[in-house]
Write a protein that holds these residues in place. Structure first.
Motif, PDB file in Angstrom:
ATOM      1  N   HIS A 110     108.907  83.837  58.392  1.00  0.00           N
ATOM      2  CA  HIS A 110     109.129  83.492  59.961  1.00  0.00           C
ATOM      3  C   HIS A 110     110.510  82.814  59.555  1.00  0.00           C
ATOM      4  N   ASP A 270     111.137  75.544  56.291  1.00  0.00           N
ATOM      5  CA  ASP A 270     110.010  76.444  57.223  1.00  0.00           C
ATOM      6  C   ASP A 270     110.406  76.959  58.227  1.00  0.00           C
ATOM      7  N   ASP A 271     111.048  78.384  57.859  1.00  0.00           N
ATOM      8  CA  ASP A 271     110.287  79.046  56.562  1.00  0.00           C
ATOM      9  C   ASP A 271     111.103  79.732  56.166  1.00  0.00           C
ATOM     10  N   GLU A 301     107.457  82.222  65.522  1.00  0.00           N
ATOM     11  CA  GLU A 301     105.703  81.704  64.679  1.00  0.00           C
ATOM     12  C   GLU A 301     106.038  79.981  65.116  1.00  0.00           C
ATOM     13  N   GLU A 302     106.571  79.250  64.722  1.00  0.00           N
ATOM     14  CA  GLU A 302     106.328  77.285  65.509  1.00  0.00           C
ATOM     15  C   GLU A 302     106.138  77.768  66.532  1.00  0.00           C
ATOM     16  N   ASP A 344     104.351  81.983  53.388  1.00  0.00           N
ATOM     17  CA  ASP A 344     104.815  80.787  54.882  1.00  0.00           C
ATOM     18  C   ASP A 344     104.515  78.947  53.558  1.00  0.00           C
ATOM     19  N   VAL A 345     105.265  78.430  54.009  1.00  0.00           N
ATOM     20  CA  VAL A 345     105.141  77.434  53.729  1.00  0.00           C
ATOM     21  C   VAL A 345     104.048  76.551  53.661  1.00  0.00           C
TER      22      VAL A 345
HETATM   23 MN    MN Z   1     106.013  78.167  58.462  1.00  0.00          MN
END
Ligand code: MN
Ligand code: MN
Length: 468
Positions: A110, A270-271, A301-302, A344-345
């Motif tokens: 993302h 991120d990210d 995403e967040e 993703d992280v």
């Molecule tokens: Mn993320």
């Protein structure tokens, strides 16, 4: 004695799982990682919002011979296409030799990050200062966002439909903005608040001006002066804020961290730290891969992947469906055979806060790309728990490519948790597992990653697209 010891050594060799440290074992990889991360830092500075990151990668795609996707066209092996969803999300694809029904090699990362969004009616004047009201986006520790130089990014769409791009505070000669905080001398009451309540949402007000328009008796002249500056610069009026997406983000640029320069500090790892390797590894594909390779750089995403630019929308499914339809292939078969990495992280173990982690299952800086069977919270809720079969496939793929990797959970079982886009890929009947870069100070205005881990994520994506 000597013989006995060697038996123990042999047993150790054969039975124990040895964790790798990329920094100790691979000096040549460290040099390659340093070089790769220069490009990554440029991407970080050029793409602080999802719109900017999508535009950056769409331009990179064009440089690499990708053409804009036409849903009605039939694409053949070797074709390179990209689809930009509303300027905020991007799908990149390289058509493979095999039919789509054989499955796709799909990565998803993302490009949105936590930040302070301006409210629809942001501008107000209080005690002869002009400020913007904000509504934070994503999970932040609010106290971290005060007393920090901020830049303003985004778009204002005027009533006539004209889009005005805004980016103020990135160049040295431009002004910055800031959320002020109370001086410690007068913070007696504030200091009694809990940390989560230390700075409240309605206190995240961005300072934007202090000089009145003209010397007369009218009210709100500082606000009027700000509106006049915006009108002169962009031709916008106060009502145009109603149709704008303006985001206050940290104004500083990505930089090396540490005397050994082994890490990168920046806003928004991120990210983007997974989006960049996923896209660059796709651009680096030479000729025609066996399987169709797809990278999706998604938005929202967040805040849970909802919204039509998030992965909970059908845009990725529609893209794959159109790709299949034009070739007379069945998208359901293609999906069921697709393998994906939700890139993703994850949280890197922080020795200053060891109690939040479970050391045996934590990820560590420099131990390579982290593989997470699941994320989620409160007993694996809100995740996709990858199958043992798929974990074995990914392990084999990483080991055979010589990628340094580690297996990780986010933190302690009852410590909290979080999700990724993995569950939305799994919902399409796709095999998925989370992989990504361990991050220190995740979701803070200035996050830290290891250059080797970034590079190993690139190598993982490269191996994944190429895997037969
Ligand atoms: Mn993320
Ligand atoms: Mn996040």
């Amino acid at each position: 004695m000597a013989e006995e010891k060697s038996t123990v050594e042999m047993k150790k060799e054969a039975l124990l799982y040895k964790r790798q440290n990329a920094a100790k074992t691979l000096p040549a990889e460290a040099r390659a990682a340093d070089a790769f991360c220069e490009g990554y830092k440029a991407f970080l500075d050029a793409g602080k919002t999802e719109r900017e990151a999508a535009a950056f990668m769409a331009a990179r795609a064009q440089e690499h011979g990708f053409s804009e996707f036409d849903p009605l066209r039939r694409y053949e092996s070797g074709d390179r296409v990209y689809l930009c969803n509303r300027g905020k999300a991007l799908i990149l694809a390289v058509l493979g030799e095999k039919p789509l029904e054989a499955g796709v090699r799909l990565t998803a990362a993302h490009i949105d990050s936590p930040r302070l969004d301006l409210k629809p009616n942001p501008l107000y004047e209080a005690d002869e200062l002009a400020l913007f009201k904000t509504h934070y986006y994503g999970g932040i520790k609010k106290y971290q966002w005060t007393s920090l130089p901020l830049a303003l990014h985004g778009v204002i769409v005027r009533k006539d439909g004209e889009t005005v791009r805004v980016c103020i505070g990135e160049r040295d000669d431009e002004p910055r903005f800031v959320v002020t905080d109370l001086l410690p001398h007068l913070a007696g009451e504030q200091m009694k608040r809990t940390l989560s309540d230390g700075v409240r949402g309605e206190e995240l007000n961005v300072l934007v001006g202090s000089r009145p328009f003209a010397d007369d008796e009218a009210s709100e002249l500082v606000k009027l002066n700000i509106l006049d500056i915006l009108f002169q610069k962009y031709g916008v009026t106060e009502a145009d804020f109603l149709s704008a997406e303006l985001e206050a983000v940290p104004a500083f640029h990505a930089c090396d961290v540490g005397l050994d320069r082994s890490m990168i500090g920046a806003y928004g790892h991120d990210d983007r730290v997974c989006a960049y390797p996923a896209a660059e590894a796709l651009f680096a594909i030479e000729g025609t891969p066996a399987y169709t390779a797809v990278a999706v750089l998604t938005d929202k995403e967040e805040i849970g992947s909802d919204g039509n630019t998030g992965l909970n929308s059908a845009y990725l499914l529609h893209f794959l469906t159109d790709l299949c339809l034009a070739r007379g292939e069945n998208v359901r078969i293609a999906l069921s055979n697709t393998k994906s990495l939700s890139a993703d992280v994850t949280a890197a173990f922080d020795p200053t806060f060891p109690d939040a982690y479970e050391r045996t299952n934590a990820s560590f800086l420099n131990r390579g790309v982290a593989l997470m069977k699941y994320s989620g919270a409160r007993g694996k809720s809100g995740t996709s728990d990858a199958s043992a079969e798929y974990m074995a496939w990914v392990r084999r793929m990483l080991d055979e490519a010589g990628v340094v990797w580690q297996c990780a959970e986010l933190g302690k079982v009852d410590g909290g948790g979080g999700g990724t886009v993995a569950m939305f890929l799994a919902a399409q009947n796709i095999d998925v597992v989370d992989v990504g870069v361990p991050v220190l100070s995740m979701h803070a205005p200035f996050e830290v990653v290891s250059k080797l881990d970034v590079y190993m994520t690139y190598r993982a994506c490269e191996a994944f697209y190429a895997r037969r």
